[in-house]
Design a protein around this motif. Structure first.
Motif, PDB file in Angstrom:
ATOM      1  N   GLY A 192      11.456   5.924   9.212  1.00 57.02           N
ATOM      2  CA  GLY A 192      11.890   4.541   9.234  1.00 57.02           C
ATOM      3  C   GLY A 192      12.523   4.037   7.952  1.00 57.02           C
ATOM      4  N   ARG A 193      13.492   3.145   8.127  1.00 54.84           N
ATOM      5  CA  ARG A 193      14.237   2.552   7.014  1.00 54.84           C
ATOM      6  C   ARG A 193      13.315   1.763   6.087  1.00 54.84           C
ATOM      7  NH1 ARG A 193      18.933   2.842   8.236  1.00 54.84           N
ATOM      8  NH2 ARG A 193      20.587   2.480   6.719  1.00 54.84           N
ATOM      9  N   HIS A 194      12.352   1.059   6.651  1.00 54.22           N
ATOM     10  CA  HIS A 194      11.424   0.239   5.865  1.00 54.22           C
ATOM     11  C   HIS A 194      10.709   1.089   4.814  1.00 54.22           C
ATOM     12  CE1 HIS A 194       8.538  -2.991   5.150  1.00 54.22           C
ATOM     13  NE2 HIS A 194       7.563  -2.133   5.321  1.00 54.22           N
ATOM     14  N   TYR A 195      10.211   2.267   5.232  1.00 54.36           N
ATOM     15  CA  TYR A 195       9.484   3.126   4.304  1.00 54.36           C
ATOM     16  C   TYR A 195      10.428   3.791   3.310  1.00 54.36           C
ATOM     17  CZ  TYR A 195       5.493   2.293   7.303  1.00 54.36           C
ATOM     18  OH  TYR A 195       4.485   1.681   8.001  1.00 54.36           O
ATOM     19  N   ALA A 196      11.648   4.070   3.747  1.00 54.65           N
ATOM     20  CA  ALA A 196      12.639   4.626   2.820  1.00 54.65           C
ATOM     21  C   ALA A 196      12.922   3.649   1.690  1.00 54.65           C
ATOM     22  CB  ALA A 196      13.924   4.960   3.577  1.00 54.65           C
ATOM     23  N   HIS A 197      13.022   2.372   2.018  1.00 60.15           N
ATOM     24  CA  HIS A 197      13.267   1.366   0.988  1.00 60.15           C
ATOM     25  C   HIS A 197      12.065   1.236   0.048  1.00 60.15           C
ATOM     26  CE1 HIS A 197      17.013  -0.954   2.366  1.00 60.15           C
ATOM     27  NE2 HIS A 197      17.006   0.212   3.004  1.00 60.15           N
ATOM     28  N   ASN A 198      10.851   1.390   0.577  1.00 59.68           N
ATOM     29  CA  ASN A 198       9.671   1.410  -0.297  1.00 59.68           C
ATOM     30  C   ASN A 198       9.783   2.527  -1.329  1.00 59.68           C
ATOM     31  OD1 ASN A 198       7.269   0.611   2.370  1.00 59.68           O
ATOM     32  ND2 ASN A 198       8.551  -0.724   1.141  1.00 59.68           N
ATOM     33  N   ALA A 199      10.255   3.693  -0.885  1.00 61.40           N
ATOM     34  CA  ALA A 199      10.407   4.826  -1.800  1.00 61.40           C
ATOM     35  C   ALA A 199      11.450   4.541  -2.873  1.00 61.40           C
ATOM     36  CB  ALA A 199      10.791   6.085  -1.015  1.00 61.40           C
ATOM     37  N   ASP A 252      13.756  13.847 -11.487  1.00 61.57           N
ATOM     38  CA  ASP A 252      12.381  14.366 -11.377  1.00 61.57           C
ATOM     39  C   ASP A 252      11.570  13.532 -10.392  1.00 61.57           C
ATOM     40  OD1 ASP A 252      13.135  16.178 -13.282  1.00 61.57           O
ATOM     41  OD2 ASP A 252      11.972  15.272 -14.913  1.00 61.57           O
ATOM     42  N   LEU A 253      11.676  12.207 -10.521  1.00 62.68           N
ATOM     43  CA  LEU A 253      10.887  11.320  -9.679  1.00 62.68           C
ATOM     44  C   LEU A 253      11.355  11.386  -8.226  1.00 62.68           C
ATOM     45  CD1 LEU A 253       8.576   9.342  -9.632  1.00 62.68           C
ATOM     46  CD2 LEU A 253      10.153   7.520 -10.268  1.00 62.68           C
ATOM     47  N   ALA A 254      12.673  11.495  -8.007  1.00 61.90           N
ATOM     48  CA  ALA A 254      13.199  11.600  -6.649  1.00 61.90           C
ATOM     49  C   ALA A 254      12.615  12.819  -5.942  1.00 61.90           C
ATOM     50  CB  ALA A 254      14.719  11.676  -6.673  1.00 61.90           C
ATOM     51  N   GLY A 255      12.567  13.939  -6.645  1.00 62.38           N
ATOM     52  CA  GLY A 255      11.970  15.131  -6.060  1.00 62.38           C
ATOM     53  C   GLY A 255      10.488  14.967  -5.812  1.00 62.38           C
ATOM     54  N   THR A 291       0.826  -1.208   0.000  1.00 65.50           N
ATOM     55  CA  THR A 291       0.000   0.000   0.000  1.00 65.50           C
ATOM     56  C   THR A 291       0.858   1.255   0.000  1.00 65.50           C
ATOM     57  OG1 THR A 291      -1.847  -1.125   1.089  1.00 65.50           O
ATOM     58  CG2 THR A 291      -1.772   1.279   1.270  1.00 65.50           C
ATOM     59  N   THR A 292       1.885   1.266   0.848  1.00 62.06           N
ATOM     60  CA  THR A 292       2.752   2.446   0.922  1.00 62.06           C
ATOM     61  C   THR A 292       3.457   2.693  -0.407  1.00 62.06           C
ATOM     62  OG1 THR A 292       3.116   2.127   3.284  1.00 62.06           O
ATOM     63  CG2 THR A 292       4.733   3.445   2.097  1.00 62.06           C
ATOM     64  N   THR A 293       4.026   1.649  -0.988  1.00 62.52           N
ATOM     65  CA  THR A 293       4.777   1.819  -2.234  1.00 62.52           C
ATOM     66  C   THR A 293       3.865   2.237  -3.383  1.00 62.52           C
ATOM     67  OG1 THR A 293       6.288   0.101  -1.449  1.00 62.52           O
ATOM     68  CG2 THR A 293       6.437   0.712  -3.776  1.00 62.52           C
ATOM     69  N   THR A 294       2.699   1.613  -3.474  1.00 62.41           N
ATOM     70  CA  THR A 294       1.730   1.993  -4.507  1.00 62.41           C
ATOM     71  C   THR A 294       1.321   3.452  -4.338  1.00 62.41           C
ATOM     72  OG1 THR A 294       0.886  -0.276  -4.416  1.00 62.41           O
ATOM     73  CG2 THR A 294      -0.423   1.318  -5.630  1.00 62.41           C
ATOM     74  N   SER A 295       1.112   3.856  -3.095  1.00 67.22           N
ATOM     75  CA  SER A 295       0.709   5.236  -2.816  1.00 67.22           C
ATOM     76  C   SER A 295       1.804   6.218  -3.189  1.00 67.22           C
ATOM     77  CB  SER A 295       0.374   5.378  -1.326  1.00 67.22           C
ATOM     78  OG  SER A 295      -0.657   4.493  -0.949  1.00 67.22           O
ATOM     79  N   MET A 296       3.048   5.876  -2.842  1.00 68.18           N
ATOM     80  CA  MET A 296       4.165   6.754  -3.206  1.00 68.18           C
ATOM     81  C   MET A 296       4.236   6.964  -4.710  1.00 68.18           C
ATOM     82  SD  MET A 296       7.161   5.340  -0.678  1.00 68.18           S
ATOM     83  CE  MET A 296       7.297   5.883   1.032  1.00 68.18           C
ATOM     84  N   LEU A 297       4.050   5.894  -5.456  1.00 65.32           N
ATOM     85  CA  LEU A 297       4.069   6.004  -6.914  1.00 65.32           C
ATOM     86  C   LEU A 297       2.918   6.860  -7.423  1.00 65.32           C
ATOM     87  CD1 LEU A 297       5.123   2.426  -8.002  1.00 65.32           C
ATOM     88  CD2 LEU A 297       6.113   4.538  -8.882  1.00 65.32           C
ATOM     89  N   VAL A 317      17.007  10.121   2.179  1.00 68.95           N
ATOM     90  CA  VAL A 317      17.535   8.910   1.554  1.00 68.95           C
ATOM     91  C   VAL A 317      18.521   9.295   0.455  1.00 68.95           C
ATOM     92  CG1 VAL A 317      16.919   6.730   0.440  1.00 68.95           C
ATOM     93  CG2 VAL A 317      15.256   7.879   1.916  1.00 68.95           C
ATOM     94  N   THR A 318      19.657   8.619   0.440  1.00 72.78           N
ATOM     95  CA  THR A 318      20.632   8.803  -0.628  1.00 72.78           C
ATOM     96  C   THR A 318      20.845   7.471  -1.340  1.00 72.78           C
ATOM     97  OG1 THR A 318      21.774  10.554   0.586  1.00 72.78           O
ATOM     98  CG2 THR A 318      22.983   9.507  -1.208  1.00 72.78           C
ATOM     99  N   VAL A 319      20.748   7.485  -2.672  1.00 70.76           N
ATOM    100  CA  VAL A 319      20.905   6.269  -3.455  1.00 70.76           C
ATOM    101  C   VAL A 319      21.941   6.491  -4.552  1.00 70.76           C
ATOM    102  CG1 VAL A 319      18.524   5.522  -3.052  1.00 70.76           C
ATOM    103  CG2 VAL A 319      19.064   6.853  -5.100  1.00 70.76           C
TER     104      VAL A 319
END
Length: 464
Positions: A283-290, A306-309, A122-128, A266-268
């Motif tokens: 939390g790290r879990h949600y950062a990884h979802n992003a 663009d997407l990171a912003g 749900t979180t990842t779908t929502s972020m997208l 988050v830095t990737v």
């Protein structure tokens, strides 16, 4: 132009229309011009929202709720065979469509991103959905929770991208044919439908096999179940595999996650380029979802910067560490976590954001089968809290299992050194928490059942 509504779904009737998955499909069909009708067990804000879109929503289940001109009946796996509307459909020869088939039809002629995993969907779908919309791409989406901004779990958009949760619980995600599939994690759950990890792995492998030729699998490089899936599908013709995570060999490597209160930075490293962006949940879990969302968007051709912003515009989704309010210096936060891994992730995230504050949990186990298999792990997760109140098991679609009660969780929590107590009367919880809490504390209502209703009641009691 809106995709055409399939003829069989131009006058659909939904049994359980208020459910998270069912209501999303109903909303999109209504927005595309279908004459939507359905029924649900009780009145709700979701039912009211559907009526505003022109849907007919009945409360309660009865054969005469099924209109004479209904072209199909949409059901989920939770609908029992003795439901009177389902029986009426059989008598009248009206086609019965599983919600996964209905959702698959809605994605026809679009570019779907399907988000799968034991938790985090749900979180990842929502972020997208939020980030793509902020970039002007106007996506359609179907999510298992209400977005904090729009306040809805689904929308028909005018763009070519469709973002959807892909539910593994009943293998319904086998129906989708995504251009991009995300697999966040692969763990044992849904014990009524899967007998072993071997069956879980086979199911996810089937899902990945449905990715369109030339499509992409975005998969977690840090979680063992996801790594096993990667090994199984590696080298498949027509499938591009992109891994993400902290593993040194990840294609999208997480270099750092820094907490800043209830947000994270988050830095990737993406193909040799470093990107830093903010995630507005802790939390790290949600950062990884992003990061998974970032990798999926890049796979569709969206510029990474663009997407990171845009990911920074995500402000949360209902029940995913959702702040419900504050009273007398006590914050009340709602968590949907019901699997031990989710519970641990949310408690660690809150611990990181809480500083020296105490963390109190009201936990409601979800499903007898899950408690039977994972009750010990749930109890150990609760040891991360300063004190917990454990409610009776929320049965959802299941019948009781002899000997399976919340005591399994409480015993395990106490064995791990946790302060925990049972509470069989949900109405008593606000007073119990008011007696425990002091200014500066954080209270989490946690679970996938109706424990979410306690947040406002706890706040009201704290204020009294």
């Amino acid at each position: 132009m809106a995709p055409a509504v399939p003829t069989t779904m131009d006058r659909p009737h939904f049994i359980g229309i208020g459910g998270a998955g069912m209501s999303g499909i109903a909303k999109i069909l209504a927005q595309r011009g279908a004459a939507v009708a359905g029924s649900d067990a009780k009145e709700s804000a979701t039912a009211a929202a559907l009526r505003e879109l022109g849907a007919t929503v009945h409360i309660g289940h009865a054969a005469d709720h099924l209109a004479a001109d209904a072209t199909c009946v949409v059901v989920s796996s939770a609908i029992r065979s003795d439901n009177p509307e389902l029986a009426a459909a059989a008598e009248r020869g009206i086609p019965v469509v599983h919600r996964s088939d209905a959702l698959a039809r809605l994605m026809d002629c679009l570019r779907p991103i399907a988000v799968a995993g034991t938790h985090g969907k749900t979180t990842t779908t929502s972020m997208l959905a939020v980030s793509l919309d902020s970039l002007g791409l106007d996506p359609s989406y179907a999510i298992g929770g209400d977005l904090a901004g729009p306040g809805t779990n689904a929308r028909h958009g005018g763009g070519e991208i469709f973002v959807a949760e892909a539910d593994e619980s009943d293998r319904s995600f086998h129906k989708y044919a995504p251009e991009v599939a995300i697999v966040l994690n692969v763990e044992l759950d849904h014990h009524a439908n899967y007998a072993s990890m071997a069956e879980i792995h086979e199911s996810f492998e089937t899902f990945v096999g449905r990715v369109r030729p030339g499509g992409t699998l975005v998969v977690n490089a840090d979680q063992e179940g996801a790594r096993e899936l990667t090994r199984r599908v590696a080298g498949r013709d027509g499938l591009d595999v992109v891994t993400y995570g902290e593993d040194k060999d990840a294609d999208v490597r997480v270099l750092d996650v820094t907490a800043h209160g209830l947000t994270s930075e988050v830095t990737v490293d993406l193909k040799g380029t470093e990107l830093t962006f903010t995630v507005s949940v802790p939390g790290r879990h949600y950062a990884h979802n992003a990061v998974a969302a970032l990798a999926a968007g890049v796979a569709l051709g969206i510029p990474a910067a663009d997407l990171a912003g845009a990911l920074g515009t995500y402000t949360g989704v209902g029940r995913r560490l959702q702040l419900k309010g504050e009273a007398n210096g006590v914050q009340v936060i709602d968590s949907y976590a019901h699997h031990p891994t989710e519970m641990t992730a949310d408690l660690e995230a809150i611990r990181g954001a809480a500083g020296d504050a105490r963390v109190l949990v009201v936990f409601q186990p979800h499903l007898f089968s899950r408690t039977q298999e994972l009750g010990t792990e749930m109890g150990r997760a609760l040891a991360l809290a300063d004190a917990s109140v454990v409610l009776d098991i929320y049965p959802a679609r299941e019948d009781p299992v002899p000997g399976v009660t919340s005591a399994l969780i409480i015993d395990a929590a106490q064995a791990a050194g946790a302060e925990v107590r049972a509470e069989h009367d949900m109405a008593a919880v606000p007073a119990v928490i008011a007696g425990m809490a002091r200014p500066g504390d954080l209270v989490l209502t946690m679970g996938a059942g109706d424990v979410t209703d306690l947040g406002p009641r706890i706040l009201a009691r704290l204020e009294s």
